[in-house]
Design a protein around this motif. Sequence first.
Motif, mmCIF file in Angstrom:
data_model
loop_
_atom_site.group_PDB
_atom_site.id
_atom_site.type_symbol
_atom_site.label_atom_id
_atom_site.label_comp_id
_atom_site.label_asym_id
_atom_site.label_seq_id
_atom_site.Cartn_x
_atom_site.Cartn_y
_atom_site.Cartn_z
ATOM 1 N N ILE A 41 1.006 -1.317 -0.104
ATOM 2 C CA ILE A 41 -0.032 0.214 -0.030
ATOM 3 C C ILE A 41 0.458 1.069 -0.423
ATOM 4 O O ILE A 41 1.138 1.994 -0.346
ATOM 5 C CB ILE A 41 -0.740 -0.352 1.100
ATOM 6 N N TYR A 42 1.964 1.366 0.715
ATOM 7 C CA TYR A 42 3.090 1.995 0.918
ATOM 8 C C TYR A 42 3.143 2.235 -0.317
ATOM 9 O O TYR A 42 3.439 4.199 -0.985
ATOM 10 C CB TYR A 42 3.861 1.816 1.954
ATOM 11 N N PHE A 43 4.226 1.856 -1.590
ATOM 12 C CA PHE A 43 4.205 1.665 -2.165
ATOM 13 C C PHE A 43 3.166 2.452 -3.374
ATOM 14 O O PHE A 43 3.566 2.893 -4.372
ATOM 15 C CB PHE A 43 5.154 0.540 -3.204
ATOM 16 N N GLN A 44 2.731 2.149 -3.258
ATOM 17 C CA GLN A 44 1.903 2.633 -4.178
ATOM 18 C C GLN A 44 0.708 3.936 -3.704
ATOM 19 O O GLN A 44 0.389 4.417 -5.087
ATOM 20 C CB GLN A 44 -0.357 1.708 -4.060
ATOM 21 N N LEU A 45 0.613 4.440 -2.618
ATOM 22 C CA LEU A 45 1.081 5.787 -2.078
ATOM 23 C C LEU A 45 1.898 6.937 -2.896
ATOM 24 O O LEU A 45 2.268 8.068 -3.195
ATOM 25 C CB LEU A 45 0.882 5.664 -1.024
ATOM 26 N N GLU A 46 2.796 6.023 -3.084
ATOM 27 C CA GLU A 46 4.152 6.993 -3.106
ATOM 28 C C GLU A 46 4.444 6.789 -3.918
ATOM 29 O O GLU A 46 4.354 7.428 -5.718
ATOM 30 C CB GLU A 46 5.886 5.556 -2.847
ATOM 31 N N GLY A 47 3.880 5.816 -5.449
ATOM 32 C CA GLY A 47 4.006 5.812 -6.862
ATOM 33 C C GLY A 47 3.104 6.746 -7.148
ATOM 34 O O GLY A 47 3.197 7.646 -8.245
ATOM 35 N N TRP A 48 2.090 7.179 -6.556
ATOM 36 C CA TRP A 48 1.295 8.285 -7.153
ATOM 37 C C TRP A 48 1.405 9.270 -6.526
ATOM 38 O O TRP A 48 1.720 10.416 -7.726
ATOM 39 C CB TRP A 48 -0.340 8.088 -6.118
ATOM 40 N N ALA A 49 2.301 9.041 -5.728
ATOM 41 C CA ALA A 49 2.549 11.144 -4.660
ATOM 42 C C ALA A 49 3.553 11.738 -6.061
ATOM 43 O O ALA A 49 3.931 12.596 -6.237
ATOM 44 C CB ALA A 49 3.201 11.188 -3.326
ATOM 45 N N LEU A 50 4.597 10.562 -7.073
ATOM 46 C CA LEU A 50 5.656 10.261 -7.717
ATOM 47 C C LEU A 50 4.967 11.910 -8.647
ATOM 48 O O LEU A 50 5.564 11.891 -9.263
ATOM 49 C CB LEU A 50 6.065 9.422 -8.405
ATOM 50 N N SER A 51 3.905 10.065 -8.973
ATOM 51 C CA SER A 51 3.075 10.650 -10.241
ATOM 52 C C SER A 51 2.717 11.899 -10.779
ATOM 53 O O SER A 51 2.549 12.297 -10.855
ATOM 54 C CB SER A 51 1.624 9.937 -10.700
ATOM 55 N N VAL A 52 1.966 12.678 -9.218
ATOM 56 C CA VAL A 52 1.291 13.632 -9.003
ATOM 57 C C VAL A 52 2.830 14.813 -9.289
ATOM 58 O O VAL A 52 2.204 15.531 -9.472
ATOM 59 C CB VAL A 52 0.386 14.500 -7.899
ATOM 60 N N TYR A 53 3.574 14.840 -8.991
ATOM 61 C CA TYR A 53 5.087 15.124 -8.922
ATOM 62 C C TYR A 53 5.501 15.898 -10.321
ATOM 63 O O TYR A 53 5.662 16.484 -10.939
ATOM 64 C CB TYR A 53 6.028 15.293 -8.017
#
Length: 560
Positions: A238-250
Motif C-alpha cells: 500500500i505504501y508503494f502505491q501511495l509513493e507511486g501516486w505522489a511521484l506521478s503528481v509531482y
Amino acid sequence: MPQRLFAHLTCSVLSGAGDDFLSMAECQYIIKHQLEALRAEDETHVPGYSQAKLYPGKSIIRRLQSKGILVQMFPLHDKEELKRLSFSWYRTVRLSLQPLDAIRRYFGEGQALYFGFLEYFTIALLPMAVLGVPYYLFDWENYDKYVLFAVFNLVWCTVLLEVWKRYSATLAYCWGTLSRKKAFEEPRPGFHGVLGLNPVTGRKEPVFPSVSRQLRIYLVSLPFVLLCLYLSLYVMMIYFQLEGWALSVYDEDPTLWTEVLTYIPSIVYAVVIEAVNLLYRYAAEFLTEWENHRRESSYQNHLVLKVLVFNFFNCFASLFYIAFVMQDMLLLRQSLATLLITSQVLNQLMEAFLPYWLQRRRNKKMIRKVLRRRAIEEKELPLAEQVRLEADMNTYLGTFDDYLELFLLFGYVSLFSCIYPLAAVLVVLNNITEVYSDAFKMCKLFKRPFADPAGSIGVWQLAFETISVIAVVTNCALIGMSPQVKAYFPESATQLILWTVAVEHLLLGFKFILAFLIPDVPKHIRVKLAQIEFESLEALKKKVNHLLVVFKLNRNGSEA
C-alpha cells in the motif's frame, strides 16, 4: 507497605556495614534473593487468602505475585546517591565518558553494560560519520565512492563487535561478573501447571508438558507470526502505491507543494511501522506468556526471537524491495532517510517526553508538593511519602526496548549506509540525546529497578552479529549493482552474479577469520583469571591437607 520498608531498611544496614564492601545494587540483589528464597513449610495457604494455596517448598513471594496479593516490590531511590549520580551523568553537559562504575553501583551491571554499549556504539560510529559527511557534500552519488564506503562498512561491522566483546569482558572482570556462574532458575511467577515433583530440587512445583508447549509454539505462535509478516508485507505494498501516486503528481506538476507531497507517504509509513511494532510487541508478550515457559531465560529468548524477526522484517522489508526489486537508489536514499529520522523522533517522544507528561498528569496532587525541588531536594522526605510517590512512578521493564532500538539503528547503518552516508551522522546525534534521555528517565521517571547481575549483553550480541552477516550480503549485492561493476560484465549477467556471490563468500570468510583472530577476552584478563583459578585450587589443597592432618591426629588419639 511492610515489604517495601523492610527492603529499604535492610539495604541501608548492608550498605553501611562494610565501607562499600557491597554496592547498593549488590545489597538489593541480596535482599531480593532472600525474599524470593522464602518458602512454605507446613502452611497450606497464605493467611487470609484461601485461594492462594501453598505446598512445601513453594516460593511465598512468587505465589503472592502470581495471585496479585503482592502488587509491587521495588527498592527506593537513595536521594543523596541519586543526586551525585545525576550531576556526574546527565544534569551537566560535558564532553566526557559516562560514569559507568557509578551506574553499576547504583543500578547494577545489566544497566551499566547497556549504557556502556550505547557509549561504545556512539564512539565507534564517529569514523563512519566523519567519512559520511564529505561523501554527502562532494558528489557522493558517484558509485565509485559508495563502493569504497560499502567495503569500509563491512570491515567496520566486524571490528566493532569483536572489540566490544573485549571491552565488555574488561568491564565484567572489573565488576566481578565475567566468570559468574548462572544461578539455578526457579519457575517464573506466571508459570502454571499440574502439581508435580521437580527431579532436580526434589520439591513440589507446577509441571507443564513440554509437548503441549511445543504444540502451542508451532501450531499457534508460529502461524500468528507468519500472518503478521504477511500483513506487514501488505501494508508495505500500500505504501508503494501511495509513493507511486505522489511521484506521478509531482511529475505532472513539479512545484514545491508536490515535492513535499512525495515525502508524505514515507513519513506516514514510518509512523505506521512504529505503531505496528508496538501493537505486535503486546501480542508477542501475550503469546509468549500463553506458551507457559517455566524459566525466565526461556521466556525472554522466545520473546526476543518473535520481536526481532517481525521488527527486522517490518522496518527493512521496504528498503530491501526498493534496493533489489525496484533498483531505485534515489527512492532508497529518500526512504532510508525518512524512516530513520521519523523513527528517531518518535522514539524520543515515546521514551522520554510522553512518560514525563503522563507522570505529571498521574501525580498532579503529589507533584504540586514534591516537585518544589529547590525546597524539597534540600530536605529529607518522610519515608512513607517517598514510598507513595515512587509507587506511582512507571515501572522500568528492563533493557529490552533499549537494545531493540540500538539493534534497528545498527541495521540502518550497516545495511544501507553506503547509499545514505549521513545515516551514521544521524545515529550519532540520536545516541547522544539517547544517553541523556535514558539517564533522565532512569533517575526521574521510573521506579528504581532491582539490580541484574550480568557479564555481557547476552542474546543481543548474537542479534548484532547476525545483522553484520546480513550486511555483508547486502553491501556485496549493492556493489554488484553499481554501474562501474556492471561495466565489467556487459554481456553476461550470470557471470556478474557468480562473481558477486564469490566476493561475498570471500568477505564472509574474511569476517569469520577476523572474528577468530581477535580474542573475546584480553590476554591480561585471561592471565588474571588463570591466576585466580590456580590460587583457588592451591587454597583448596591446603584446606584438604589440613583436614587430613586433623583427621589422622584424631584417629591416632582415639587408638591410643
